[in-house]
Design an enzyme around this catalytic site. Structure first.
Site, PDB file in Angstrom:
ATOM      1  N   HIS A 126       5.026   2.087  -6.560  1.00 50.71           N
ATOM      2  CA  HIS A 126       5.001   3.174  -7.551  1.00 50.71           C
ATOM      3  C   HIS A 126       5.622   2.737  -8.877  1.00 50.71           C
ATOM      4  CE1 HIS A 126       4.640   6.506  -4.234  1.00 50.71           C
ATOM      5  NE2 HIS A 126       3.556   5.782  -4.358  1.00 50.71           N
ATOM      6  N   ARG A 132      11.095  15.614  -2.519  1.00 50.99           N
ATOM      7  CA  ARG A 132      10.647  16.794  -1.788  1.00 50.99           C
ATOM      8  C   ARG A 132      11.680  17.449  -0.870  1.00 50.99           C
ATOM      9  NH1 ARG A 132       5.293  17.538  -2.168  1.00 50.99           N
ATOM     10  NH2 ARG A 132       4.193  15.840  -3.152  1.00 50.99           N
ATOM     11  N   ALA A 181      11.850   7.313  -0.115  1.00 53.78           N
ATOM     12  CA  ALA A 181      12.951   7.925  -0.861  1.00 53.78           C
ATOM     13  C   ALA A 181      14.275   7.916  -0.110  1.00 53.78           C
ATOM     14  CB  ALA A 181      12.582   9.353  -1.229  1.00 53.78           C
ATOM     15  N   THR A 207      11.275   7.401   5.108  1.00 54.37           N
ATOM     16  CA  THR A 207      10.067   8.138   4.712  1.00 54.37           C
ATOM     17  C   THR A 207       9.549   8.924   5.908  1.00 54.37           C
ATOM     18  OG1 THR A 207       7.715   7.911   4.160  1.00 54.37           O
ATOM     19  CG2 THR A 207       8.795   5.951   5.014  1.00 54.37           C
ATOM     20  N   THR A 225      18.365   7.826  -1.238  1.00 55.84           N
ATOM     21  CA  THR A 225      19.210   9.030  -1.232  1.00 55.84           C
ATOM     22  C   THR A 225      20.648   8.673  -0.840  1.00 55.84           C
ATOM     23  OG1 THR A 225      18.384   9.548   0.963  1.00 55.84           O
ATOM     24  CG2 THR A 225      17.452  10.806  -0.831  1.00 55.84           C
TER      25      THR A 225
END
Ligand SMILES: [Zn+2]
Length: 266
Positions: free
Chosen positions: A145, A56, A44, A216, A48
């Site tokens: 994913h 999270r 992620a 990560t 960002t």
């Protein structure tokens, strides 16, 4: 700086631990020119810096208080259970929180695309579903994913493009061909990873002699599993916060992924 030949893991560890920030960048560049098969494994944190919230982190989706969806846990809102039992809630949340069509790739995405083009990167394995690597020009991308920019009919498996779900006016989008539900091509909580993408990611990891892991914390899930399968020559971790596998990495940068990637010379 030329990387020395190391006689033992201990010697190698001692050498890399002694480097200052500038020397670490030189060492990363040396590793890149010294190796034939480089893979990137990203989480992620790579997105960002393009403005996509992490799931999270403190400001991430998981902690965002949203009146409309407040009674559900974010994990539930992105679960197969929700899609199956409360599809209108699922699609409402999905359209409001995961529309990444207008988001732009950042320096990390761009550098990885550049590396691929120069023949210095075998591929990107990503947990992100925003399609930003492809937007930056990467072609060899394994989305373990799935992607929020693709969708498909659960019955006839017709595939639909990135606008289908987001522009559809129905609460629950239906397939023009057969009338059944069209869902995003993403892995929801409670679902298995796309098997082919995962197997190819494993092969890529096993074949690499340099693995760069970025954005990560490697705390849970598929990225951690994949990182454990790596046994190549060098491992590099770039992440703002601490990560689980720093002991296994040769170089660790606690910094912005875009900033560090920008200093790669190819
Ligand atoms: Zn259909």
């Amino acid at each position: 700086m030329l990387l020395p030949d190391f006689n033992s893991e201990r010697e190698k560890e001692k050498y890399f631990r002694s480097l200052n920030d500038e020397q670490k960048i030189d060492a990363l560049n040396e590793m890149i020119s010294d190796t034939e098969h480089i893979a990137f494994l990203g989480g992620a944190g790579v997105s960002t810096e393009s403005g996509i919230p992490d799931f999270r982190s403190k400001d991430g989706l998981y902690h965002r208080k949203d009146k409309k969806f407040g009674r559900y846990k974010p994990e539930y809102l992105l679960s197969y259970d929700c899609l199956d039992n409360r599809p209108s809630v699922f699609f409402d949340y999905f359209r409001n929180n995961l529309d990444c069509r207008k988001i732009k790739p950042n320096d990390a995405h761009k550098k990885l695309a550049e590396m691929e083009k120069a023949g210095k990167l075998d591929g990107v394995i990503t947990q992100n579903i925003d399609g930003l690597h492809q937007k930056a020009g990467s072609r060899k991308v394994w989305e373990i994913h799935g992607s929020a920019l693709r969708s498909y009919c659960v019955s006839c498996h017709t595939e639909y493009g990135e606008d289908f779900i987001f522009e559809n006016k129905e609460d629950v989008p239906h397939c023009p061909a057969c009338g059944k539900m069209v869902r995003p091509d993403v892995t929801l909580y409670g679902e298995f990873l796309p098997q082919r993408a995962y197997e190819e990611a494993v092969a890529l990891i096993r074949y690499s002699d340099l693995l760069i892991i970025g954005g990560t914390s490697l705390e849970v899930g598929s990225a951690a599993q994949l990182a454990h399968m790596y046994h190549g020559k060098y491992m590099v971790i770039i992440n703002k916060g601490k990560t689980k596998m720093e002991g296994k990495a040769d170089l660790v940068f606690h910094d912005s992924i875009g900033k560090v990637m920008n200093m790669i010379e190819i």
